[in-house]
Motif scaffolding. Structure first.
Motif, PDB file in Angstrom:
ATOM      1  N   GLY A 114       0.790  -1.219   0.000  1.00 25.29           N
ATOM      2  CA  GLY A 114       0.000   0.000   0.000  1.00 25.29           C
ATOM      3  C   GLY A 114       0.823   1.270   0.000  1.00 25.29           C
ATOM      4  O   GLY A 114       0.284   2.362  -0.077  1.00 25.29           O
ATOM      5  N   ALA A 115       2.148   1.158   0.063  1.00 21.03           N
ATOM      6  CA  ALA A 115       3.005   2.344   0.117  1.00 21.03           C
ATOM      7  C   ALA A 115       3.052   3.029  -1.243  1.00 21.03           C
ATOM      8  O   ALA A 115       3.115   2.373  -2.282  1.00 21.03           O
ATOM      9  CB  ALA A 115       4.410   1.950   0.547  1.00 21.03           C
ATOM     10  N   PRO A 116       3.015   4.361  -1.266  1.00 24.72           N
ATOM     11  CA  PRO A 116       3.103   5.069  -2.546  1.00 24.72           C
ATOM     12  C   PRO A 116       4.486   4.899  -3.175  1.00 24.72           C
ATOM     13  O   PRO A 116       5.483   4.770  -2.469  1.00 24.72           O
ATOM     14  CB  PRO A 116       2.841   6.525  -2.165  1.00 24.72           C
ATOM     15  N   LEU A 117       4.540   4.885  -4.497  1.00 27.25           N
ATOM     16  CA  LEU A 117       5.810   4.767  -5.200  1.00 27.25           C
ATOM     17  C   LEU A 117       6.516   6.101  -5.331  1.00 27.25           C
ATOM     18  O   LEU A 117       7.708   6.147  -5.574  1.00 27.25           O
ATOM     19  CB  LEU A 117       5.593   4.170  -6.594  1.00 27.25           C
ATOM     20  N   ALA A 118       5.773   7.206  -5.197  1.00 26.41           N
ATOM     21  CA  ALA A 118       6.375   8.525  -5.344  1.00 26.41           C
ATOM     22  C   ALA A 118       5.547   9.549  -4.577  1.00 26.41           C
ATOM     23  O   ALA A 118       4.389   9.307  -4.255  1.00 26.41           O
ATOM     24  CB  ALA A 118       6.434   8.916  -6.817  1.00 26.41           C
ATOM     25  N   ALA A 136       1.324  12.174  -1.328  1.00 23.45           N
ATOM     26  CA  ALA A 136       1.518  10.791  -1.764  1.00 23.45           C
ATOM     27  C   ALA A 136       0.809  10.497  -3.081  1.00 23.45           C
ATOM     28  O   ALA A 136      -0.252  11.044  -3.374  1.00 23.45           O
ATOM     29  CB  ALA A 136       1.016   9.833  -0.689  1.00 23.45           C
ATOM     30  N   GLN A 137       1.397   9.607  -3.834  1.00 24.12           N
ATOM     31  CA  GLN A 137       0.831   9.128  -5.087  1.00 24.12           C
ATOM     32  C   GLN A 137      -0.380   8.256  -4.790  1.00 24.12           C
ATOM     33  O   GLN A 137      -0.345   7.406  -3.902  1.00 24.12           O
ATOM     34  CB  GLN A 137       1.895   8.335  -5.837  1.00 24.12           C
ATOM     35  N   GLU A 138      -1.454   8.480  -5.537  1.00 22.05           N
ATOM     36  CA  GLU A 138      -2.653   7.659  -5.368  1.00 22.05           C
ATOM     37  C   GLU A 138      -2.577   6.425  -6.249  1.00 22.05           C
ATOM     38  O   GLU A 138      -1.662   6.274  -7.059  1.00 22.05           O
ATOM     39  CB  GLU A 138      -3.890   8.497  -5.697  1.00 22.05           C
ATOM     40  N   ILE A 139      -3.548   5.543  -6.119  1.00 25.64           N
ATOM     41  CA  ILE A 139      -3.536   4.265  -6.833  1.00 25.64           C
ATOM     42  C   ILE A 139      -3.517   4.432  -8.346  1.00 25.64           C
ATOM     43  O   ILE A 139      -2.961   3.609  -9.067  1.00 25.64           O
ATOM     44  CB  ILE A 139      -4.720   3.371  -6.383  1.00 25.64           C
ATOM     45  N   ASP A 140      -4.080   5.533  -8.859  1.00 24.91           N
ATOM     46  CA  ASP A 140      -4.090   5.772 -10.311  1.00 24.91           C
ATOM     47  C   ASP A 140      -2.822   6.481 -10.795  1.00 24.91           C
ATOM     48  O   ASP A 140      -2.701   6.823 -11.962  1.00 24.91           O
ATOM     49  CB  ASP A 140      -5.335   6.557 -10.726  1.00 24.91           C
ATOM     50  N   GLY A 141      -1.870   6.711  -9.903  1.00 25.36           N
ATOM     51  CA  GLY A 141      -0.604   7.320 -10.286  1.00 25.36           C
ATOM     52  C   GLY A 141      -0.557   8.822 -10.140  1.00 25.36           C
ATOM     53  O   GLY A 141       0.485   9.434 -10.364  1.00 25.36           O
ATOM     54  N   THR A 142      -1.662   9.457  -9.764  1.00 21.91           N
ATOM     55  CA  THR A 142      -1.684  10.906  -9.615  1.00 21.91           C
ATOM     56  C   THR A 142      -1.293  11.311  -8.203  1.00 21.91           C
ATOM     57  O   THR A 142      -1.404  10.537  -7.259  1.00 21.91           O
ATOM     58  CB  THR A 142      -3.081  11.485  -9.924  1.00 21.91           C
ATOM     59  N   CYS A 143      -0.831  12.535  -8.076  1.00 15.73           N
ATOM     60  CA  CYS A 143      -0.534  13.142  -6.779  1.00 15.73           C
ATOM     61  C   CYS A 143      -1.345  14.438  -6.721  1.00 15.73           C
ATOM     62  O   CYS A 143      -0.910  15.463  -7.240  1.00 15.73           O
ATOM     63  CB  CYS A 143       0.948  13.452  -6.636  1.00 15.73           C
ATOM     64  N   VAL A 170       6.967  15.169 -15.024  1.00 13.31           N
ATOM     65  CA  VAL A 170       5.770  15.522 -14.278  1.00 13.31           C
ATOM     66  C   VAL A 170       4.796  16.173 -15.252  1.00 13.31           C
ATOM     67  O   VAL A 170       5.144  17.122 -15.946  1.00 13.31           O
ATOM     68  CB  VAL A 170       6.100  16.500 -13.128  1.00 13.31           C
ATOM     69  N   ASP A 171       3.598  15.631 -15.336  1.00 15.32           N
ATOM     70  CA  ASP A 171       2.564  16.161 -16.217  1.00 15.32           C
ATOM     71  C   ASP A 171       1.576  16.939 -15.355  1.00 15.32           C
ATOM     72  O   ASP A 171       0.922  16.372 -14.490  1.00 15.32           O
ATOM     73  CB  ASP A 171       1.859  15.013 -16.946  1.00 15.32           C
ATOM     74  N   ILE A 172       1.482  18.238 -15.589  1.00 19.45           N
ATOM     75  CA  ILE A 172       0.642  19.109 -14.774  1.00 19.45           C
ATOM     76  C   ILE A 172      -0.719  19.269 -15.428  1.00 19.45           C
ATOM     77  O   ILE A 172      -0.819  19.622 -16.602  1.00 19.45           O
ATOM     78  CB  ILE A 172       1.293  20.510 -14.628  1.00 19.45           C
ATOM     79  N   SER A 173      -1.749  18.990 -14.665  1.00 15.39           N
ATOM     80  CA  SER A 173      -3.130  19.237 -15.108  1.00 15.39           C
ATOM     81  C   SER A 173      -3.654  20.363 -14.240  1.00 15.39           C
ATOM     82  O   SER A 173      -3.702  20.243 -13.019  1.00 15.39           O
ATOM     83  CB  SER A 173      -3.961  17.967 -14.916  1.00 15.39           C
ATOM     84  N   ARG A 174      -4.054  21.473 -14.846  1.00 14.71           N
ATOM     85  CA  ARG A 174      -4.420  22.640 -14.043  1.00 14.71           C
ATOM     86  C   ARG A 174      -5.723  23.258 -14.503  1.00 14.71           C
ATOM     87  O   ARG A 174      -6.183  23.029 -15.611  1.00 14.71           O
ATOM     88  CB  ARG A 174      -3.316  23.685 -14.086  1.00 14.71           C
ATOM     89  N   LYS A 175      -6.300  24.063 -13.613  1.00 14.52           N
ATOM     90  CA  LYS A 175      -7.497  24.832 -13.903  1.00 14.52           C
ATOM     91  C   LYS A 175      -7.277  26.255 -13.414  1.00 14.52           C
ATOM     92  O   LYS A 175      -6.596  26.475 -12.416  1.00 14.52           O
ATOM     93  CB  LYS A 175      -8.713  24.263 -13.179  1.00 14.52           C
ATOM     94  N   ALA A 176      -7.854  27.216 -14.094  1.00 19.44           N
ATOM     95  CA  ALA A 176      -7.757  28.603 -13.662  1.00 19.44           C
ATOM     96  C   ALA A 176      -8.577  28.807 -12.397  1.00 19.44           C
ATOM     97  O   ALA A 176      -9.595  28.163 -12.184  1.00 19.44           O
ATOM     98  CB  ALA A 176      -8.257  29.535 -14.758  1.00 19.44           C
TER      99      ALA A 176
END
Length: 73
Positions: free
Chosen positions: A3-7, A29-36, A63-69
């Motif tokens: 259950g430990a995060p990889l990143a 912590a990184q979630e199960i789907d790979g996002t932080c 690092v892929d950034i997903s952002r909103k204004a």
């Protein structure tokens, strides 16, 4: 530990290009789907990716950034 995060991700932020020194947040912590998931609001941001020693991994592409204004429109 399965259950430990990889990143983890840390963020440093400020609104001026020059100014106060950068201070990184506590690791997220990184979630199960790979996002932080990080909620931050600043003009300039710096990201730090942490991979624990001894973790088995093969590829790091960045690092892929997903952002909103923010704010009212």
């Amino acid at each position: 530990n399965l259950g430990a995060p990889l990143a983890t991700i840390q963020v440093a932020q400020r609104d001026q290009l020059l100014g106060e020194s950068l201070v990184f947040t506590d690791p997220v912590a990184q979630e199960i789907d790979g996002t932080c998931p990080v909620i931050a609001d600043a003009r300039y941001m710096r990201f730090r990716l942490n991979v624990p020693a001894g973790v088995s991994w093969q590829h790091a592409t960045g690092v892929d950034i997903s952002r909103k204004a923010t704010g009212a429109f």
